[in-house]
Design an enzyme around this catalytic site. Structure first.
Site, PDB file in Angstrom:
ATOM      1  N   THR A 183      -8.112  -0.354  -3.010  1.00  0.00           N
ATOM      2  CA  THR A 183      -9.042   0.545  -2.326  1.00  0.00           C
ATOM      3  C   THR A 183     -10.238  -0.224  -1.782  1.00  0.00           C
ATOM      4  O   THR A 183     -10.631  -0.060  -0.623  1.00  0.00           O
ATOM      5  CB  THR A 183      -9.514   1.652  -3.289  1.00  0.00           C
ATOM      6  OG1 THR A 183      -8.359   2.368  -3.745  1.00  0.00           O
ATOM      7  CG2 THR A 183     -10.479   2.615  -2.614  1.00  0.00           C
ATOM      8  N   ASN A 195       3.686   3.736   0.339  1.00  0.00           N
ATOM      9  CA  ASN A 195       3.745   3.975  -1.093  1.00  0.00           C
ATOM     10  C   ASN A 195       4.547   5.215  -1.471  1.00  0.00           C
ATOM     11  O   ASN A 195       5.095   5.294  -2.552  1.00  0.00           O
ATOM     12  CB  ASN A 195       2.328   4.082  -1.672  1.00  0.00           C
ATOM     13  CG  ASN A 195       1.415   4.959  -0.855  1.00  0.00           C
ATOM     14  OD1 ASN A 195       1.190   4.708   0.333  1.00  0.00           O
ATOM     15  ND2 ASN A 195       0.892   5.997  -1.457  1.00  0.00           N
ATOM     16  N   GLY A 234      -3.728  -5.892  -7.817  1.00  0.00           N
ATOM     17  CA  GLY A 234      -3.053  -6.459  -8.976  1.00  0.00           C
ATOM     18  C   GLY A 234      -2.144  -5.502  -9.731  1.00  0.00           C
ATOM     19  O   GLY A 234      -1.035  -5.866 -10.120  1.00  0.00           O
ATOM     20  N   HIS A 235      -2.609  -4.268  -9.920  1.00  0.00           N
ATOM     21  CA  HIS A 235      -1.865  -3.401 -10.848  1.00  0.00           C
ATOM     22  C   HIS A 235      -0.551  -2.861 -10.283  1.00  0.00           C
ATOM     23  O   HIS A 235       0.214  -2.215 -10.989  1.00  0.00           O
ATOM     24  CB  HIS A 235      -2.755  -2.267 -11.377  1.00  0.00           C
ATOM     25  CG  HIS A 235      -3.016  -1.130 -10.436  1.00  0.00           C
ATOM     26  ND1 HIS A 235      -2.305   0.049 -10.512  1.00  0.00           N
ATOM     27  CD2 HIS A 235      -3.889  -0.981  -9.434  1.00  0.00           C
ATOM     28  CE1 HIS A 235      -2.770   0.889  -9.585  1.00  0.00           C
ATOM     29  NE2 HIS A 235      -3.731   0.273  -8.915  1.00  0.00           N
ATOM     30  N   CYS A 292      -1.581   9.326  -6.316  1.00  0.00           N
ATOM     31  CA  CYS A 292      -2.975   9.481  -5.908  1.00  0.00           C
ATOM     32  C   CYS A 292      -3.252  10.852  -5.320  1.00  0.00           C
ATOM     33  O   CYS A 292      -4.363  11.336  -5.375  1.00  0.00           O
ATOM     34  CB  CYS A 292      -3.340   8.434  -4.874  1.00  0.00           C
ATOM     35  SG  CYS A 292      -2.766   6.805  -5.317  1.00  0.00           S
TER      36      CYS A 292
HETATM   37  C1  LIG Z   1      -2.200   1.874  -4.945  1.00  0.00           C
HETATM   38  C2  LIG Z   1      -2.445   1.676  -3.500  1.00  0.00           C
HETATM   39  C3  LIG Z   1      -3.739   1.429  -3.010  1.00  0.00           C
HETATM   40  C4  LIG Z   1      -4.957   1.462  -3.906  1.00  0.00           C
HETATM   41  O1  LIG Z   1      -5.022   0.358  -4.744  1.00  0.00           O
HETATM   42  P1  LIG Z   1      -5.970   0.439  -6.047  1.00  0.00           P
HETATM   43  O2  LIG Z   1      -5.928  -0.944  -6.599  1.00  0.00           O
HETATM   44  O3  LIG Z   1      -5.353   1.448  -6.952  1.00  0.00           O
HETATM   45  O4  LIG Z   1      -7.336   0.819  -5.570  1.00  0.00           O
HETATM   46  C5  LIG Z   1      -3.899   1.208  -1.660  1.00  0.00           C
HETATM   47  N1  LIG Z   1      -2.840   1.210  -0.828  1.00  0.00           N
HETATM   48  C6  LIG Z   1      -1.589   1.436  -1.252  1.00  0.00           C
HETATM   49  C7  LIG Z   1      -0.465   1.409  -0.281  1.00  0.00           C
HETATM   50  C8  LIG Z   1      -1.346   1.678  -2.599  1.00  0.00           C
HETATM   51  O5  LIG Z   1      -0.108   1.925  -3.016  1.00  0.00           O
END
Ligand SMILES: *Cc1c(COP(=O)(O)O)cnc(C)c1O
Length: 388
Positions: free
Chosen positions: A72, A151, A200-201, A325
């Site tokens: 983000t 996503n 990272g996650h 999300c």
């Molecule tokens: C998860 C995600 C984000 C946000 O990343 P965070 O590290 O959770 O803030 C942004 N873009 C996409 C495509 C995602 O899947």
């Protein structure tokens, strides 16, 4: 009961090797990288090694990598930083209707500041066309931001072509590579990106750390101000344990990407083919082959996906409806709706995203419990009973 995690696009577990590496910088090596003493130097060295690994992972130079607090923040920094630095050249930004909220809401906030944004439509597979990008460009266009992989439905966008077009027209190009990083090759030169976001996650590092690639010399302004860290591009004392973890996670992902990706494709196709064969009135959402190796999104007519997610959870299977999300905040997915998927089908969409910890037995288990579960939920639906 079997425990199966099929929600890797929402987040992944931290890889044990990543956790082990990270913990050394939480306990013993706790120094501030800005300190001159040995504690500080140890932390700085680890951080710079991680930067090297991340830069290799995206085909960039280490000086082009800025560590952030996740996807983000990277998206916000790329888009706002490019918009502010180039407002004298123009005020028009092009993005797509299916971007993550981190991109969409950043663009919406820029609209309130006088920028004008085109949200490109997608086809029924969730794909942005090169023609629509070309048609949207005008002499005020300063930035194009199109994600690498979606996503929610896993569609892989034609970003190298869009990047080439942007460069030919002298327009900056940002891509959100949060879903693709660590799973399929991500190369800033192939994509011709000026900015690229990772988190990272989504690939076995912890939450709260990410990176932004900023091409050397790309006109861009920082949106945060402070103590000068990250060469003033993202000031604030660095998250050393997270950064070390991010570097390790990139290294691990690169080490077996090919093998892991074909393993996931095989499991993914087992799920898609198995479900299609065993469960009638089912539709695959997203592109049939230009899709992420680990991504399944299926709509089950006559069912509310939320009930399916809860039923699966009771049987030990973690999946999601729409994207993590947005679920809860929206009745049906804006991504599926942009793809022209009818509302009823959008509301019945189940996302299963695979990862390192999944096995063939997990897929067998899913295919064993899902048909009866879907049938039971359908029998509770009046529209299904009316038709059958
Ligand atoms: C998860 C995600 C984000 C946000 O990343 P965070 O590290 O959770 O803030 C942004 N873009 C996409 C495509 C995602 O899947």
């Amino acid at each position: 009961m079997r425990e199966v995690y099929f929600d890797h696009s929402a987040t992944t577990p931290v890889h044990p090797v990543v956790a082990e590496e990270m913990i050394r910088y939480i306990t013993g090596n706790f120094g501030n990288p800005s300190s001159m003493h040995s504690y500080g130097r140890t932390a700085r060295k680890a951080m710079e090694e991680a930067r090297e690994k991340v830069s290799l992972g995206v085909g960039a130079g280490p000086e082009e990598i800025v560590f952030t607090a996740g996807g983000t923040e990277s998206d916000n920094m790329a888009i706002k930083g490019a918009a502010y630095a180039n407002r004298n050249q123009g005020n028009h930004i092009i993005t797509s209707a299916v971007e993550h909220h981190a991109v969409l809401d950043t663009c919406k906030s820029l609209e309130k500041e006088g920028f004008s944004v085109t949200y490109l439509p997608v086809d029924r597979f969730g794909m942005v066309s090169l023609e629509s990008v070309a048609d949207a460009i005008n002499d005020k266009t300063i930035l194009i931001s199109i994600m690498h992989a979606n996503n929610e439905v896993g569609t892989i966008m034609p970003v190298p072509e869009i990047g080439r077009l942007a460069r030919e027209r002298g327009i900056l190009f940002h891509t959100d590579a949060v879903q693709s990083m660590g799973k399929i090759p991500v190369d800033v030169d192939e994509i011709q990106a000026d900015f690229l976001s990772v988190s990272g996650h989504k690939f076995y590092a912890p939450k709260g750390v990410g990176a932004l690639y900023i091409r050397q010399g790309a006109p861009w302004l920082p949106i945060r101000h402070g103590g000068g860290q990250e060469r003033n591009r993202r000031p604030g004392t660095e998250n050393v344990p997270g950064i070390v973890a991010l570097g390790k996670a990139v290294e691990l992902a690169l080490a077996d990407m090919k093998e892991e990706s074909s393993r996931l494709v095989r499991l993914r196709n087992m799920i898609i083919n198995g479900v299609m064969e065993k469960i009638p009135h089912t539709h695959l959402n997203g592109h049939p082959d230009k899709r992420m190796p680990n991504h399944v999104n299926l709509s089950f007519e006559f069912i509310e996906a939320e009930s399916l997610v809860l039923s699966l959870d009771l049987e030990g299977v973690a999946a999601s409806s729409g994207s993590a999300c947005s679920s809860g905040s929206e009745k049906s997915s804006y991504v599926l709706s942009a793809m022209g998927v009818p509302k009823e089908l959008a509301r019945s969409s189940l996302r299963l995203t695979l990862g390192r910890d999944n096995t063939e037995e997990d897929v067998d288990y899913l295919l064993e419990i899902l048909p009866a579960m879907v049938e039971r939920l359908r029998l509770m639906s009046s529209s299904y009973k009316d038709k059958h």
